[in-house]
Motif scaffolding. Structure first.
Motif, short mmCIF file in Angstrom:
data_model
loop_
_atom_site.label_atom_id
_atom_site.label_comp_id
_atom_site.label_asym_id
_atom_site.label_seq_id
_atom_site.Cartn_x
_atom_site.Cartn_y
_atom_site.Cartn_z
N HIS A 206 0.90 -0.92 0.02
CA HIS A 206 -0.13 -0.08 0.06
C HIS A 206 0.93 1.09 0.11
N VAL A 207 0.86 2.07 -1.01
CA VAL A 207 1.65 3.30 -1.25
C VAL A 207 0.38 4.43 -0.99
N ALA A 208 0.66 5.14 -0.08
CA ALA A 208 -0.05 6.34 0.44
C ALA A 208 0.55 7.45 -0.15
N PRO A 209 -0.40 8.38 -0.84
CA PRO A 209 -0.10 9.67 -1.29
C PRO A 209 0.15 10.60 -0.08
N PRO A 210 1.10 11.44 -0.19
CA PRO A 210 1.20 12.42 1.14
C PRO A 210 -0.12 13.48 0.91
N PRO A 211 -0.69 13.75 2.04
CA PRO A 211 -1.54 14.90 1.89
C PRO A 211 -0.89 16.19 1.90
N PRO A 212 -1.75 17.19 1.48
CA PRO A 212 -0.91 18.47 1.56
C PRO A 212 -0.60 18.84 2.98
N VAL A 213 0.61 19.30 3.00
CA VAL A 213 1.04 20.28 4.15
C VAL A 213 0.26 21.22 4.74
N GLN A 214 -0.01 21.21 5.75
CA GLN A 214 -1.08 22.18 6.33
C GLN A 214 -0.76 22.40 7.99
N LEU A 215 -0.56 23.63 8.27
CA LEU A 215 -0.19 23.61 9.69
C LEU A 215 -1.21 23.30 10.53
N ALA A 216 -0.93 22.65 11.97
CA ALA A 216 -2.03 22.29 12.74
C ALA A 216 -3.03 23.27 13.12
N HIS A 217 -2.68 24.64 13.47
CA HIS A 217 -3.50 25.38 13.85
C HIS A 217 -4.63 25.87 12.60
N GLU A 218 -4.27 25.55 11.48
CA GLU A 218 -5.29 25.81 10.33
C GLU A 218 -5.77 24.74 9.86
N ALA B 230 -12.24 17.83 10.17
CA ALA B 230 -12.43 16.95 9.27
C ALA B 230 -11.20 16.56 8.52
N GLU B 231 -10.26 17.67 8.17
CA GLU B 231 -9.24 17.28 7.52
C GLU B 231 -8.31 16.66 8.10
N TRP B 232 -8.10 16.61 9.56
CA TRP B 232 -7.44 15.82 10.52
C TRP B 232 -7.80 14.54 10.35
N PRO C 218 7.53 9.90 5.49
CA PRO C 218 7.77 9.80 6.85
C PRO C 218 7.16 11.12 7.35
N GLU C 219 6.97 10.62 8.84
CA GLU C 219 6.14 11.51 9.50
C GLU C 219 6.68 13.00 9.65
N GLN C 220 7.91 12.91 9.80
CA GLN C 220 8.68 14.39 10.26
C GLN C 220 8.54 15.18 8.85
N ALA C 221 8.18 14.66 7.38
CA ALA C 221 8.08 15.43 6.42
C ALA C 221 6.96 16.44 6.06
N LEU C 222 5.89 15.83 6.97
CA LEU C 222 4.64 16.69 6.69
C LEU C 222 4.11 17.26 7.92
N GLY C 223 2.56 17.69 8.06
CA GLY C 223 1.86 18.40 9.38
C GLY C 223 1.81 17.51 10.42
N ALA C 224 1.32 18.02 11.27
CA ALA C 224 1.01 17.26 12.64
C ALA C 224 -0.10 16.14 12.28
N ASP C 225 -0.92 16.26 11.18
CA ASP C 225 -1.69 15.10 10.98
C ASP C 225 -1.12 13.87 10.40
N GLN C 226 -0.10 14.00 9.51
CA GLN C 226 0.42 13.10 9.09
C GLN C 226 1.57 12.46 9.94
N ALA C 227 2.13 13.21 10.85
CA ALA C 227 2.98 12.75 12.25
C ALA C 227 2.11 11.88 12.90
N ALA C 228 1.07 12.37 13.21
CA ALA C 228 0.11 11.47 14.18
C ALA C 228 -0.08 10.01 13.25
N ALA C 229 -0.55 10.21 12.14
CA ALA C 229 -0.64 8.83 11.23
C ALA C 229 0.40 7.94 11.05
N GLY C 230 1.66 8.87 10.80
CA GLY C 230 2.87 8.16 10.40
C GLY C 230 3.47 7.30 11.82
#
Length: 169
Positions: free
Chosen positions: A43-55, A59-61, A98-110
């Motif tokens: 399973h290859v997941a495309p990265p979501p758009p990078v978005q700051l946590a406070h923005e 639903a996006e999370w 990698p979770e370090q590459a994207l926003g807080a949502d990706q870090a949580a999922a990663g």
């Protein structure tokens, strides 16, 4: 001299888009299938758009957690159930940024995916089902060859591993 035919006679389902992985799997003898019974699930997941946590909205999370964790778990669970029912082992490989590459949502999922990989790797080993994760933003021959290796018998004792390819410090 390169070893060839690591995956002769195996079927692999590649969910998501990654030409390097598809090329490496077929070069090693695997037959790619669109769905149904298979020996290997990638399973290859495309990265979501990078978005700051406070923005980010809730639903996006949730959408990122669903795509990066929930859907992967459900896909792997169905794969493992089918392999158990058939009395066969199998291999699951999750690939994503990698979770370090994207926003807080990706870090949580990663981060959760890493823990899920380790847990399923131990839990499903008794059934001959291996589970590993490759964290990368690359789509190159190195990634493809690593995934083909993880799908092969050469990696028969590798399960529950979370590894990175081409990660910058």
């Amino acid at each position: 001299m390169a070893l060839m035919g690591w995956l002769d006679g195996r079927t692999a389902r590649l969910v998501g888009h990654c030409p390097a992985i598809a090329t490496a799997l077929t070069a090693q003898g695997a037959t790619l299938v669109a769905d149904g019974d298979c020996d290997v699930l990638i399973h290859v997941a495309p990265p979501p758009p990078v978005q700051l946590a406070h923005e980010q909205s809730h639903a996006e999370w949730r959408a990122t957690l669903d795509a990066g964790l929930d859907q992967r778990f459900l896909l792997a669970k169905d794969f493992a159930a089918a392999r158990r029912a058939a009395g066969k082992g199998g291999t699951v490989v999750f690939v994503g940024a990698p979770e370090q590459a994207l926003g807080a949502d990706q870090a949580a999922a990663g981060g959760a995916l890493g823990n899920l990989t380790k847990t399923l790797g131990v839990e499903w080993a008794r059934d001959g089902i291996r589970v590993n994760t490759v964290q990368t933003e690359a789509d190159d021959a190195t990634l493809g060859n690593l995934v083909a290796y993880l799908a092969s018998d050469y990696a028969a004792y590798v399960t529950g591993a979370v590894m990175g390819v081409g990660l910058d410090d």
